[in-house]
Write a protein that holds these residues in place. Sequence first.
Motif, PDB file in Angstrom:
ATOM      1  N   CYS A   1       1.507  -2.009   3.798  1.00 37.82           N
ATOM      2  CA  CYS A   1       0.479  -2.275   4.535  1.00 37.82           C
ATOM      3  C   CYS A   1      -0.615  -3.408   4.020  1.00 37.82           C
ATOM      4  O   CYS A   1      -0.385  -3.304   2.662  1.00 37.82           O
ATOM      5  CB  CYS A   1      -0.381  -1.431   5.158  1.00 37.82           C
ATOM      6  SG  CYS A   1      -0.720  -0.812   3.744  1.00 37.82           S
ATOM      7  N   ASP A   2      -0.800  -4.276   4.234  1.00 38.02           N
ATOM      8  CA  ASP A   2      -1.941  -5.357   3.322  1.00 38.02           C
ATOM      9  C   ASP A   2      -2.754  -4.687   2.038  1.00 38.02           C
ATOM     10  O   ASP A   2      -2.914  -4.575   1.186  1.00 38.02           O
ATOM     11  CB  ASP A   2      -2.927  -6.497   4.338  1.00 38.02           C
ATOM     12  CG  ASP A   2      -2.107  -7.700   4.852  1.00 38.02           C
ATOM     13  OD1 ASP A   2      -0.464  -7.176   4.266  1.00 38.02           O
ATOM     14  OD2 ASP A   2      -1.604  -7.684   5.271  1.00 38.02           O
ATOM     15  N   SER A   3      -3.326  -3.637   2.768  1.00 35.26           N
ATOM     16  CA  SER A   3      -4.068  -2.783   2.131  1.00 35.26           C
ATOM     17  C   SER A   3      -3.414  -2.358   1.233  1.00 35.26           C
ATOM     18  O   SER A   3      -4.481  -2.134  -0.152  1.00 35.26           O
ATOM     19  CB  SER A   3      -4.597  -1.528   3.000  1.00 35.26           C
ATOM     20  OG  SER A   3      -5.140  -1.927   4.228  1.00 35.26           O
ATOM     21  N   LEU A   4      -2.017  -1.625   0.789  1.00 31.51           N
ATOM     22  CA  LEU A   4      -1.798  -1.390  -0.196  1.00 31.51           C
ATOM     23  C   LEU A   4      -1.278  -2.406  -1.198  1.00 31.51           C
ATOM     24  O   LEU A   4      -1.030  -2.053  -2.616  1.00 31.51           O
ATOM     25  CB  LEU A   4      -0.566  -0.234   0.368  1.00 31.51           C
ATOM     26  CG  LEU A   4      -0.767   1.620   0.602  1.00 31.51           C
ATOM     27  CD1 LEU A   4       0.280   2.509   0.956  1.00 31.51           C
ATOM     28  CD2 LEU A   4      -1.582   2.061  -0.178  1.00 31.51           C
TER      29      LEU A   4
ATOM     30  N   THR B   1     -11.210  -0.853   5.326  1.00 34.49           N
ATOM     31  CA  THR B   1      -9.804  -1.079   4.786  1.00 34.49           C
ATOM     32  C   THR B   1      -9.621   0.531   5.040  1.00 34.49           C
ATOM     33  O   THR B   1     -10.481   2.049   5.390  1.00 34.49           O
ATOM     34  CB  THR B   1     -10.127  -0.501   3.517  1.00 34.49           C
ATOM     35  OG1 THR B   1     -10.115  -2.030   2.740  1.00 34.49           O
ATOM     36  CG2 THR B   1      -8.772  -0.486   2.470  1.00 34.49           C
ATOM     37  N   CYS B   2      -8.771   1.660   5.334  1.00 33.00           N
ATOM     38  CA  CYS B   2      -8.453   2.393   6.127  1.00 33.00           C
ATOM     39  C   CYS B   2      -8.867   3.995   4.576  1.00 33.00           C
ATOM     40  O   CYS B   2      -8.759   3.392   3.754  1.00 33.00           O
ATOM     41  CB  CYS B   2      -7.474   2.801   6.150  1.00 33.00           C
ATOM     42  SG  CYS B   2      -5.958   3.328   4.691  1.00 33.00           S
ATOM     43  N   SER B   3      -9.143   5.239   6.123  1.00 32.03           N
ATOM     44  CA  SER B   3     -10.306   5.808   4.887  1.00 32.03           C
ATOM     45  C   SER B   3      -9.105   6.167   3.712  1.00 32.03           C
ATOM     46  O   SER B   3      -9.753   6.634   2.427  1.00 32.03           O
ATOM     47  CB  SER B   3     -10.762   7.026   5.482  1.00 32.03           C
ATOM     48  OG  SER B   3      -9.717   7.935   6.169  1.00 32.03           O
TER      49      SER B   3
ATOM     50  N   GLU C   1      -3.740  -1.337   9.968  1.00 31.08           N
ATOM     51  CA  GLU C   1      -3.169  -2.612  10.434  1.00 31.08           C
ATOM     52  C   GLU C   1      -1.923  -1.848  11.346  1.00 31.08           C
ATOM     53  O   GLU C   1      -1.112  -2.550  12.578  1.00 31.08           O
ATOM     54  CB  GLU C   1      -3.045  -3.362  10.265  1.00 31.08           C
ATOM     55  CG  GLU C   1      -2.588  -4.733  10.555  1.00 31.08           C
ATOM     56  CD  GLU C   1      -1.211  -5.253  10.210  1.00 31.08           C
ATOM     57  OE1 GLU C   1      -0.819  -3.919   8.772  1.00 31.08           O
ATOM     58  OE2 GLU C   1       0.043  -5.389   9.848  1.00 31.08           O
ATOM     59  N   PRO C   2      -0.255  -1.276  10.397  1.00 30.39           N
ATOM     60  CA  PRO C   2       0.352  -1.130  11.512  1.00 30.39           C
ATOM     61  C   PRO C   2       0.098  -0.218  12.823  1.00 30.39           C
ATOM     62  O   PRO C   2       0.948  -0.722  13.010  1.00 30.39           O
ATOM     63  CB  PRO C   2       1.309  -0.731  10.019  1.00 30.39           C
ATOM     64  CG  PRO C   2       0.596  -0.978   8.761  1.00 30.39           C
ATOM     65  CD  PRO C   2      -0.576  -0.854   9.302  1.00 30.39           C
ATOM     66  N   GLU C   3      -0.092   0.409  11.796  1.00 28.71           N
ATOM     67  CA  GLU C   3      -0.273   1.583  13.418  1.00 28.71           C
ATOM     68  C   GLU C   3      -0.740   0.877  14.894  1.00 28.71           C
ATOM     69  O   GLU C   3      -0.911   0.840  16.027  1.00 28.71           O
ATOM     70  CB  GLU C   3      -0.621   3.135  13.074  1.00 28.71           C
ATOM     71  CG  GLU C   3      -0.229   4.182  12.298  1.00 28.71           C
ATOM     72  CD  GLU C   3       0.472   3.986  12.870  1.00 28.71           C
ATOM     73  OE1 GLU C   3       0.841   4.550  14.492  1.00 28.71           O
ATOM     74  OE2 GLU C   3       1.930   5.039  12.069  1.00 28.71           O
TER      75      GLU C   3
END
Lengths: 214, 376
Positions: free
Chosen positions: B104-107, B76-78, B327-329
């Motif tokens: 995004c899925d992470s949020l 997952t992003c930092s 993922e979006p970027e």
Amino acid sequence: MALEDAGVTLDSIAFKIATGYGRKRAEANRDVTEITCHAAGAVHLFPGTRTIIDIGGQDTKVIRVSPDGDVENFAMNDKCAAGTGRFLEVMARALEVDIDELGPLSLESDNPQKISSFCTVFGESEVVSHVAGGAAAADIARGIHESVAHRVSGLVKRVGVENELTMSGGVARNPGMRSALSAALSTPINFHENSQIMGALGAALIARTTHQRA
Amino acid sequence: MNDAYKELLATCKSVISNPMAYVAEWKSRNPGKKAVGFLPTYVPLEPIYAAGGLPVGLWGSDIPVAVADAYIQQFTCSLVRSVTEEAFTGMYDGLDAVLFPPICDSLKLVGSSWDLNLSGKFLVEFANLPERLDGAAAGTYLEAELRRVSKRINGESIEDRHFPQAIALVNRLRESMAGFCTWRSAHPVPFADVAAILKAATVLHADEYRTLVDKVLSVASAPAEPVHAIPIVVTGLSCQLPHPEMMRCFDEAGLSVVADDLFLGLRGTPAVEENGNPYANIAKSYCKSAPMAIRHTEHAKRHEQILEQIERNRAKGIVFMVPKFCEPEWFDLRYLQEEIRQRRIPNIVLDFEEGLGATGSLQTRLSAFAETLSLR
Ligand code: SF4
């Protein structure tokens, strides 16, 4: 020590370039990254070079140069020892083989064993279990080199394979590594017996050009 | 650099080094008012200000992630991992609510996890932004959604008459950020400082921020000595405001960032009309926001914008600075890079994670890129 070997004194050096990770801390006229230096050194020795693979102790770099020898693109591996010289060192230790013997040993293999390419810690335990399972040392050694080659070839594909390929850095002297990489990329790879000083040679060439221009 | 600038920078650095200390201090000055945390890149700040509250941008820090790993995957992003670590270790307990944009899925995932585990400490709510902005339905839908969110975080429906002032406040916050960015193009300041000053805009009360920035803009000062750095454009950071020390790598490599998309969510939405239906006006502004990776259909517009930035600023190259596991970027990157390559614009992709102290490799990659550009 290096100056002594070369038979020169510090005062007689007109222009000094520092390169590598400690370049900012060294006393020099200018610092240049090892990426630019390796490219300059490789192109000087093999003028047809378009792609350079530098497998170092801590990281691995793939550099694309233009026909004029300018750096066009490059990729570096992640903060992980897999796919670097450090990986080979750890595996040689697990195999209880001297690091210099690992490459030649791998060339004797006829049944390479599979070693994970994504993690040094897992890779090491795989080597230990292959040894315990009675696999031949040469086959494990070949598996180790194929694992690094697999990882590095992914990096090469990120910048795009373009011939000629030249290997720089100390790991280039390992014939097992050259053979595994050449097979993974299906292309021959240039190699120079002084590959480990290619970066330093590049730095010296840039120093000469910079000094002459000044 | 003038004294007003030094004051702005010192205040911003101090606030972002410990945002929750500022929140505690602000709450002691404003008893009974709510501090509402928000995740990037866009949530409506106007309803928070309309209720007299303080919106607080949550960006995480370089603390080691340990507790958060029990709740979310390591891929997952930092930013998400770091804010989750801070939330689950009690650092955000001084907040009254946290607003998530499920961009995004992470949020989406992590917001639900916070809701499940932390709702006893503060309210967790989503501002469900529309994915496509090109149809009439987007505005109508968002207007209704904004009303719902406002009611949820404020506990009561804020009367529309409180909005014009709050809308003006947020408009001026945007103006201050834009004004500072224009000012800095004539006064080349380190990119590390730019990152610190923009980050503080998401923590300081908009009034305080504006006062500090206005002072800088009003003092006539000679442009600083031109910096002999190579002009470049940076993109990929629309959902980020990385640690200023990370941004220092650009300065040390001799690169001058002439255009960037840091925290584009707020910076990229135009001023909201102050009179009339506030929710409809805020929705209208969002529907006109700059193209961003969080909406999957906008990469062509992003490409045009980047080309325009390169041309206008005579940039020599572009750095795609993309958060690892975003993922979006990464989705947009393929398209953007292909177009940029076709035009033979020098570019480099840097993936990064915060909090790993790995600036050495970033530094090397940026310096090598600078060396490549200086040879052209
Ligand atoms: S950086 Fe990317 S993955 Fe992380 S929160 Fe933002 S949009 Fe999501």
